[in-house]
Design an enzyme around this catalytic site. Structure first.
Site, PDB file in Angstrom:
ATOM      1  N   PRO A  11     -16.091  53.591  16.541  1.00 16.35           N
ATOM      2  CA  PRO A  11     -16.291  55.002  16.247  1.00 16.35           C
ATOM      3  C   PRO A  11     -16.900  55.801  17.387  1.00 16.35           C
ATOM      4  CG  PRO A  11     -17.787  53.629  14.958  1.00 16.35           C
ATOM      5  CD  PRO A  11     -16.779  52.708  15.584  1.00 16.35           C
ATOM      6  N   ASN A  12     -16.343  56.980  17.559  1.00 18.48           N
ATOM      7  CA  ASN A  12     -16.797  58.001  18.521  1.00 18.48           C
ATOM      8  C   ASN A  12     -16.437  57.688  19.967  1.00 18.48           C
ATOM      9  OD1 ASN A  12     -18.062  59.823  16.621  1.00 18.48           O
ATOM     10  ND2 ASN A  12     -19.558  58.203  16.308  1.00 18.48           N
ATOM     11  N   ARG A  19     -18.492  64.181  26.086  1.00 16.08           N
ATOM     12  CA  ARG A  19     -19.876  64.536  25.752  1.00 16.08           C
ATOM     13  C   ARG A  19     -20.776  63.429  26.279  1.00 16.08           C
ATOM     14  NH1 ARG A  19     -20.775  64.455  19.927  1.00 16.08           N
ATOM     15  NH2 ARG A  19     -22.887  64.479  20.710  1.00 16.08           N
ATOM     16  N   TYR A  24     -22.728  57.815  28.760  1.00 19.61           N
ATOM     17  CA  TYR A  24     -21.482  57.059  28.662  1.00 19.61           C
ATOM     18  C   TYR A  24     -20.527  57.267  29.845  1.00 19.61           C
ATOM     19  CZ  TYR A  24     -23.158  56.379  23.913  1.00 19.61           C
ATOM     20  OH  TYR A  24     -23.926  56.041  22.834  1.00 19.61           O
ATOM     21  N   ASN A  75     -15.628  46.859  21.828  1.00 20.44           N
ATOM     22  CA  ASN A  75     -16.833  47.675  21.789  1.00 20.44           C
ATOM     23  C   ASN A  75     -16.874  48.267  20.381  1.00 20.44           C
ATOM     24  OD1 ASN A  75     -18.886  49.520  21.866  1.00 20.44           O
ATOM     25  ND2 ASN A  75     -18.299  50.423  23.832  1.00 20.44           N
ATOM     26  N   ALA A  78     -21.147  52.028  17.009  1.00 26.34           N
ATOM     27  CA  ALA A  78     -22.288  51.940  16.082  1.00 26.34           C
ATOM     28  C   ALA A  78     -22.102  50.844  15.035  1.00 26.34           C
ATOM     29  CB  ALA A  78     -22.502  53.284  15.398  1.00 26.34           C
ATOM     30  N   HIS A  81     -24.120  47.498  15.003  1.00 21.57           N
ATOM     31  CA  HIS A  81     -25.469  47.373  14.445  1.00 21.57           C
ATOM     32  C   HIS A  81     -25.481  47.323  12.922  1.00 21.57           C
ATOM     33  CE1 HIS A  81     -25.988  48.562  18.545  1.00 21.57           C
ATOM     34  NE2 HIS A  81     -25.592  49.792  18.316  1.00 21.57           N
ATOM     35  N   ASP A  88     -17.280  39.246  10.030  1.00 22.14           N
ATOM     36  CA  ASP A  88     -16.476  38.304   9.229  1.00 22.14           C
ATOM     37  C   ASP A  88     -15.042  38.241   9.738  1.00 22.14           C
ATOM     38  OD1 ASP A  88     -18.637  37.672   7.605  1.00 22.14           O
ATOM     39  OD2 ASP A  88     -18.012  38.941   5.932  1.00 22.14           O
ATOM     40  N   GLU A  99     -17.860  41.049  23.794  1.00 24.93           N
ATOM     41  CA  GLU A  99     -18.408  42.312  23.290  1.00 24.93           C
ATOM     42  C   GLU A  99     -18.863  43.158  24.476  1.00 24.93           C
ATOM     43  OE1 GLU A  99     -21.768  41.598  20.762  1.00 24.93           O
ATOM     44  OE2 GLU A  99     -22.182  43.733  20.441  1.00 24.93           O
ATOM     45  N   HIS A 101     -20.700  46.875  25.668  1.00 19.55           N
ATOM     46  CA  HIS A 101     -21.378  48.152  25.419  1.00 19.55           C
ATOM     47  C   HIS A 101     -21.506  48.874  26.746  1.00 19.55           C
ATOM     48  CE1 HIS A 101     -22.274  47.213  21.325  1.00 19.55           C
ATOM     49  NE2 HIS A 101     -22.595  45.997  21.724  1.00 19.55           N
ATOM     50  N   ILE A 102     -21.126  50.119  26.755  1.00 22.15           N
ATOM     51  CA  ILE A 102     -21.181  50.912  27.985  1.00 22.15           C
ATOM     52  C   ILE A 102     -22.638  51.115  28.405  1.00 22.15           C
ATOM     53  CG2 ILE A 102     -20.643  53.171  28.977  1.00 22.15           C
ATOM     54  CD1 ILE A 102     -18.317  53.281  26.849  1.00 22.15           C
ATOM     55  N   SER A 103     -23.474  51.450  27.432  1.00 14.31           N
ATOM     56  CA  SER A 103     -24.899  51.663  27.722  1.00 14.31           C
ATOM     57  C   SER A 103     -25.664  50.363  27.531  1.00 14.31           C
ATOM     58  CB  SER A 103     -25.461  52.745  26.781  1.00 14.31           C
ATOM     59  OG  SER A 103     -25.409  52.303  25.431  1.00 14.31           O
ATOM     60  N   ARG A 108     -32.458  51.257  24.645  1.00 12.25           N
ATOM     61  CA  ARG A 108     -32.343  52.433  23.793  1.00 12.25           C
ATOM     62  C   ARG A 108     -33.158  52.226  22.499  1.00 12.25           C
ATOM     63  NH1 ARG A 108     -26.249  54.346  23.588  1.00 12.25           N
ATOM     64  NH2 ARG A 108     -27.330  56.195  22.766  1.00 12.25           N
ATOM     65  N   ARG A 112     -30.602  49.855  17.911  1.00 11.64           N
ATOM     66  CA  ARG A 112     -29.416  49.433  18.690  1.00 11.64           C
ATOM     67  C   ARG A 112     -29.596  48.042  19.309  1.00 11.64           C
ATOM     68  NH1 ARG A 112     -26.343  54.269  19.193  1.00 11.64           N
ATOM     69  NH2 ARG A 112     -27.701  56.088  19.234  1.00 11.64           N
TER      70      ARG A 112
HETATM   71  O1  CA2 Z   1     -23.043  51.661  24.623  1.00 13.45           O
HETATM   72  C1  CA2 Z   1     -22.076  51.523  23.888  1.00 13.45           C
HETATM   73  O2  CA2 Z   1     -20.941  51.272  24.301  1.00 13.45           O
HETATM   74  C2  CA2 Z   1     -22.230  51.733  22.374  1.00 13.45           C
HETATM   75  O3  CA2 Z   1     -21.439  50.772  21.705  1.00 13.45           O
HETATM   76  C3  CA2 Z   1     -21.719  53.133  22.102  1.00 13.45           C
HETATM   77  C4  CA2 Z   1     -21.944  53.592  20.646  1.00 13.45           C
HETATM   78  C5  CA2 Z   1     -23.373  53.351  20.203  1.00 13.45           C
HETATM   79  O4  CA2 Z   1     -23.506  53.640  18.816  1.00 13.45           O
HETATM   80  C6  CA2 Z   1     -23.812  51.921  20.445  1.00 13.45           C
HETATM   81  O5  CA2 Z   1     -25.165  51.793  20.065  1.00 13.45           O
HETATM   82  C7  CA2 Z   1     -23.671  51.564  21.916  1.00 13.45           C
HETATM   83  C8  CA2 Z   1     -21.641  55.079  20.506  1.00 13.45           C
HETATM   84  C9  CA2 Z   1     -20.343  55.518  21.028  1.00 13.45           C
HETATM   85  C10 CA2 Z   1     -20.348  57.008  21.095  1.00 13.45           C
HETATM   86  O6  CA2 Z   1     -19.539  57.387  22.164  1.00 13.45           O
HETATM   87  C11 CA2 Z   1     -19.633  58.657  22.603  1.00 13.45           C
HETATM   88  C12 CA2 Z   1     -19.053  58.917  23.814  1.00 13.45           C
HETATM   89  C13 CA2 Z   1     -19.124  60.185  24.348  1.00 13.45           C
HETATM   90  C14 CA2 Z   1     -19.741  61.193  23.634  1.00 13.45           C
HETATM   91  C15 CA2 Z   1     -20.322  60.936  22.407  1.00 13.45           C
HETATM   92  C16 CA2 Z   1     -20.261  59.660  21.880  1.00 13.45           C
END
Ligand code: CA2
Length: 146
Positions: A11-12, A19, A24, A75, A78, A81, A88, A99, A101-103, A108, A112
């Site tokens: 998601p997202n 954004r 990210y 990836n 959210a 978590h 499963d 797996e 994660h970009i960040s 954080r 997370r």
């Molecule tokens: O760091 C990551 O890749 C995450 O999986 C990104 C998730 C976050 O919930 C995880 O804790 C860590 C969120 C992805 C949201 O991506 C966006 C990208 C640009 C603008 C807004 C959201």
């Protein structure tokens, strides 16, 4: 035969590059998929990319990977978590799971710091920006050719 790698984003992540570039980065998800597809071809792999904002759609795609994918790079966003359902589904997949994660999720908020998916993953990359996807792909090439 070329091995297929399912490349999942949760998601997202469709908002990448649009954004929060300070967290990210500036690359869009299309940029990431294009770079990963090009690297996959160099490594003798093929990428099957999919992004969804819906948990069940991701579960369906993980189940579909049982039919022909050699490995999964995910990836989960959210859902990392929160989602026992994604864990499963991954547990029912036989190949390697990596797996990404970009960040750096450990730098954080505390919520997370735990990922359900990490219990299944052969390896986890966090905090390498979008380059993490390419590093995961190189590792995946080694895992599926071993
Ligand atoms: O760091 C990551 O890749 C995450 O999986 C990104 C998730 C976050 O919930 C995880 O804790 C860590 C969120 C992805 C949201 O991506 C966006 C990208 C640009 C603008 C807004 C959201």
């Amino acid at each position: 035969m070329t091995k297929l790698i399912t490349f999942l984003n949760g998601p997202n992540l469709n908002l990448l590059g649009r954004r929060e570039p300070e967290i990210y980065g500036a690359e869009t998800l299309d940029d990431v998929v294009a770079a990963a597809s090009a690297l996959a071809a160099e490594l003798g792999l093929a990428l099957d990319p999919f992004q969804s904002n819906h948990e069940g759609a991701l579960v369906d795609r993980i189940q579909a990977a049982r039919e022909g994918a050699a490995g999964i790079i995910i990836n989960p966003g959210a859902y990392s978590h929160t989602s026992v359902a994604i864990l499963d589904a991954l547990n029912a997949f036989e190949g390697p799971v990596l797996e990404v994660h970009i960040s750096n999720i450990h730098r954080r908020e505390a919520f997370r710091h735990h990922s359900f998916v990490s219990a299944r993953a052969e390896g986890v990359i966090a905090g390498f920006g979008t380059q993490g996807y390419l590093l995961a792909l190189r590792r995946m090439a080694a895992l599926v050719s071993a």
